[in-house]
Design a protein around this motif. Structure first.
Motif, PDB file in Angstrom:
ATOM      1  N   ARG A   1     -34.342  -3.454   4.280  1.00 41.82           N
ATOM      2  CA  ARG A   1     -34.680  -2.838   5.565  1.00 41.82           C
ATOM      3  C   ARG A   1     -33.989  -1.478   5.719  1.00 41.82           C
ATOM      4  N   THR A   2     -32.728  -1.409   5.333  1.00 41.28           N
ATOM      5  CA  THR A   2     -31.985  -0.148   5.436  1.00 41.28           C
ATOM      6  C   THR A   2     -32.541   0.904   4.481  1.00 41.28           C
ATOM      7  N   VAL A   3     -32.921   0.479   3.288  1.00 40.33           N
ATOM      8  CA  VAL A   3     -33.538   1.410   2.328  1.00 40.33           C
ATOM      9  C   VAL A   3     -34.803   2.019   2.920  1.00 40.33           C
ATOM     10  N   LYS A   4     -35.623   1.187   3.526  1.00 38.04           N
ATOM     11  CA  LYS A   4     -36.871   1.673   4.123  1.00 38.04           C
ATOM     12  C   LYS A   4     -36.594   2.669   5.252  1.00 38.04           C
ATOM     13  N   GLU A   5     -35.573   2.376   6.040  1.00 38.74           N
ATOM     14  CA  GLU A   5     -35.222   3.290   7.132  1.00 38.74           C
ATOM     15  C   GLU A   5     -34.793   4.651   6.588  1.00 38.74           C
ATOM     16  N   ILE A   6     -33.967   4.627   5.556  1.00 41.92           N
ATOM     17  CA  ILE A   6     -33.515   5.886   4.945  1.00 41.92           C
ATOM     18  C   ILE A   6     -34.693   6.624   4.321  1.00 41.92           C
ATOM     19  N   GLN A   7     -35.527   5.888   3.650  1.00 42.90           N
ATOM     20  CA  GLN A   7     -36.685   6.480   2.969  1.00 42.90           C
ATOM     21  C   GLN A   7     -37.607   7.197   3.949  1.00 42.90           C
ATOM     22  N   ASN A   8     -37.752   6.661   5.139  1.00 45.95           N
ATOM     23  CA  ASN A   8     -38.734   7.187   6.090  1.00 45.95           C
ATOM     24  C   ASN A   8     -38.146   8.057   7.198  1.00 45.95           C
ATOM     25  N   THR A   9     -36.816   8.121   7.287  1.00 46.67           N
ATOM     26  CA  THR A   9     -36.228   8.874   8.396  1.00 46.67           C
ATOM     27  C   THR A   9     -36.503  10.370   8.276  1.00 46.67           C
ATOM     28  N   ARG A  10     -36.549  11.029   9.423  1.00 47.17           N
ATOM     29  CA  ARG A  10     -36.696  12.485   9.479  1.00 47.17           C
ATOM     30  C   ARG A  10     -35.464  13.133  10.112  1.00 47.17           C
ATOM     31  N   TYR A  11     -34.391  12.328  10.229  1.00 47.04           N
ATOM     32  CA  TYR A  11     -33.206  12.807  10.935  1.00 47.04           C
ATOM     33  C   TYR A  11     -31.956  12.658  10.074  1.00 47.04           C
ATOM     34  N   GLN A  12     -31.200  13.749   9.987  1.00 47.55           N
ATOM     35  CA  GLN A  12     -29.978  13.741   9.191  1.00 47.55           C
ATOM     36  C   GLN A  12     -28.940  12.764   9.749  1.00 47.55           C
ATOM     37  N   HIS A  13     -28.908  12.608  11.062  1.00 51.87           N
ATOM     38  CA  HIS A  13     -27.862  11.776  11.662  1.00 51.87           C
ATOM     39  C   HIS A  13     -27.990  10.298  11.283  1.00 51.87           C
ATOM     40  N   ARG A  14     -29.117   9.930  10.675  1.00 51.93           N
ATOM     41  CA  ARG A  14     -29.280   8.539  10.231  1.00 51.93           C
ATOM     42  C   ARG A  14     -28.512   8.262   8.935  1.00 51.93           C
ATOM     43  N   LEU A  15     -28.139   9.290   8.199  1.00 50.06           N
ATOM     44  CA  LEU A  15     -27.626   9.111   6.842  1.00 50.06           C
ATOM     45  C   LEU A  15     -26.125   8.832   6.709  1.00 50.06           C
ATOM     46  N   PRO A  16     -25.255   9.461   7.499  1.00 55.09           N
ATOM     47  CA  PRO A  16     -23.812   9.327   7.239  1.00 55.09           C
ATOM     48  C   PRO A  16     -23.288   7.892   7.219  1.00 55.09           C
ATOM     49  N   THR A  17     -23.882   7.006   7.999  1.00 54.87           N
ATOM     50  CA  THR A  17     -23.377   5.624   8.073  1.00 54.87           C
ATOM     51  C   THR A  17     -24.095   4.681   7.112  1.00 54.87           C
ATOM     52  N   ALA A  18     -25.076   5.198   6.385  1.00 55.30           N
ATOM     53  CA  ALA A  18     -25.935   4.319   5.576  1.00 55.30           C
ATOM     54  C   ALA A  18     -25.164   3.574   4.489  1.00 55.30           C
ATOM     55  N   LEU A  19     -24.271   4.266   3.793  1.00 52.32           N
ATOM     56  CA  LEU A  19     -23.539   3.611   2.705  1.00 52.32           C
ATOM     57  C   LEU A  19     -22.645   2.495   3.242  1.00 52.32           C
ATOM     58  N   ASP A  20     -22.020   2.733   4.380  1.00 54.68           N
ATOM     59  CA  ASP A  20     -21.202   1.685   5.009  1.00 54.68           C
ATOM     60  C   ASP A  20     -22.068   0.497   5.422  1.00 54.68           C
ATOM     61  N   GLU A  21     -23.284   0.793   5.864  1.00 55.18           N
ATOM     62  CA  GLU A  21     -24.199  -0.293   6.240  1.00 55.18           C
ATOM     63  C   GLU A  21     -24.545  -1.150   5.031  1.00 55.18           C
ATOM     64  N   PHE A  22     -24.830  -0.488   3.914  1.00 58.80           N
ATOM     65  CA  PHE A  22     -25.119  -1.239   2.688  1.00 58.80           C
ATOM     66  C   PHE A  22     -23.928  -2.130   2.307  1.00 58.80           C
ATOM     67  N   SER A  23     -22.754  -1.542   2.356  1.00 59.98           N
ATOM     68  CA  SER A  23     -21.544  -2.283   1.975  1.00 59.98           C
ATOM     69  C   SER A  23     -21.336  -3.491   2.884  1.00 59.98           C
ATOM     70  N   PHE A  24     -21.542  -3.282   4.182  1.00 64.80           N
ATOM     71  CA  PHE A  24     -21.355  -4.380   5.135  1.00 64.80           C
ATOM     72  C   PHE A  24     -22.368  -5.498   4.889  1.00 64.80           C
ATOM     73  N   ILE A  25     -23.625  -5.121   4.670  1.00 63.31           N
ATOM     74  CA  ILE A  25     -24.672  -6.127   4.452  1.00 63.31           C
ATOM     75  C   ILE A  25     -24.358  -6.974   3.219  1.00 63.31           C
ATOM     76  N   ILE A  26     -24.006  -6.297   2.129  1.00 56.97           N
ATOM     77  CA  ILE A  26     -23.729  -7.020   0.881  1.00 56.97           C
ATOM     78  C   ILE A  26     -22.484  -7.897   1.029  1.00 56.97           C
ATOM     79  N   LYS A  27     -21.456  -7.336   1.653  1.00 55.69           N
ATOM     80  CA  LYS A  27     -20.218  -8.104   1.840  1.00 55.69           C
ATOM     81  C   LYS A  27     -20.454  -9.318   2.719  1.00 55.69           C
ATOM     82  N   ASP A  28     -21.192  -9.123   3.804  1.00 54.77           N
ATOM     83  CA  ASP A  28     -21.485 -10.228   4.721  1.00 54.77           C
ATOM     84  C   ASP A  28     -22.315 -11.301   4.024  1.00 54.77           C
TER      85      ASP A  28
END
Length: 306
Positions: free
Chosen positions: A198-225
């Motif tokens: 779901r996060t990959v799709k959001e990044i792939q389709n976003t048109r806004y830079q502000h969506r990107l800075p937290t993306a890697l932390d989101e991936f890490s949290f999802i995998i860790k959880d």
């Protein structure tokens, strides 16, 4: 004697009258000659300027149409075609404008106006080239983002497949109860891992830079959880797992983590993609401003020449 004097006076009067009449005629002819020369000057200067300026303006409008079509196009083959067409027409415009400048410089027309046209035109060409380069980069980067997204989704699916193998693992009868607990935790972990997709799709389709800075932390949290739930059962599953399914799951998870952290990752590629998107928009906006100024100055030149 008096009669002769009167005749002389009459003759003298007629002579003076004829002299002034001839003088007036010569003056009129001279004025007509001056007007004729002025008309010739207009014919030889203003009219060619008007004709050439009209032709140049038509070419410029054609260029503006081509660049606008290119900006709104997403197909790379069409963008490349518009770029070639633009370059060819720009060369024609440049040649015609050089001819117009020669006409302007050779006549009593404001040379500063010609300089303003030239500056606006060069600005327009530079901004349009910038837009076209950005559009081509956009296509290239979008392809890279899509490839990276597919790769990450595939790795996430591999994790899901490894967890599914555990969920449906058939243990010996004495481990049935234990396996139910292991399978439940693995199933929950699998459900959480979907967040990566779901996060990959959001990044792939976003048109806004502000969506990107937290993306890697989101991936890490999802995998860790997700894996925290799986980790709870590994000790229990260890004595049941004869096919190294837990190890295969961890290997799949590590591959996913490594892919997300590599440079450039999907976040880096999307960041550059959005930069090029903004550059294309900004360049086209500046190009529109420049070409509008150029057309305005050409209109003024036409009015001056007329």
């Amino acid at each position: 004697m008096a009669s002769q004097n009167n005749e002389k006076k009459i003759i003298f009067g007629f002579t003076i009258f004829i002299f002034f009449l001839v003088l007036s005629g010569v003056s009129s002819l001279w004025n007509l000659y001056g007007i004729s020369q002025s008309n010739k000057h207009v014919q030889n200067s203003a009219h060619p300027v008007v004709r050439e300026a009209n032709y140049v303006e038509i070419q410029l409008l054609k260029l503006a149409n081509i660049s606008s079509l290119a900006f709104n196009e997403n197909n790379i083959e069409d963008i490349e075609r518009y770029r070639t067409e633009f370059d060819d027409n720009a060369k024609m415009f440049h040649k015609s404008y050089k001819e117009l400048e020669v006409l302007v410089w050779g006549n009593d027309i404001d040379n500063d106006q010609s300089a303003r046209i030239r500056k606006s035109y060069y600005d327009y060409i530079a901004q349009t080239q910038s837009m076209l380069n950005a559009k081509i980069s956009l296509h290239d980067l979008k392809g890279k983002v899509d490839i990276e997204a597919d790769k990450i989704i595939d790795l996430a699916d591999q994790v899901g497949a490894a967890l599914t193998d555990i969920i449906y693992y058939e243990p010996p009868e004495k481990y049935r109860k234990t396996m139910e607990l292991v399978a439940g935790n693995a199933n929950y972990a699998d459900g959480l891992m979907v967040g990566v997709v779901r996060t990959v799709k959001e990044i792939q389709n976003t048109r806004y830079q502000h969506r990107l800075p937290t993306a890697l932390d989101e991936f890490s949290f999802i995998i860790k959880d997700s894996m925290s739930w799986f980790d709870r059962s590994t000790v229990l599953f260890d004595e049941i797992d004869k096919d190294d399914l837990a190890e295969k799951t961890y290997i799949a998870v590590n591959r996913l983590k490594e892919r997300l952290k590599k440079y450039p990752n999907i976040i880096d590629l999307k960041h550059e993609h959005l930069i090029q998107m903004e550059l294309a928009k900004d360049s086209q906006k500046r190009a529109n401003t420049a070409v509008s100024l150029c057309i305005s100055e050409l209109d003024k030149l036409l009015n001056t020449a007329d």
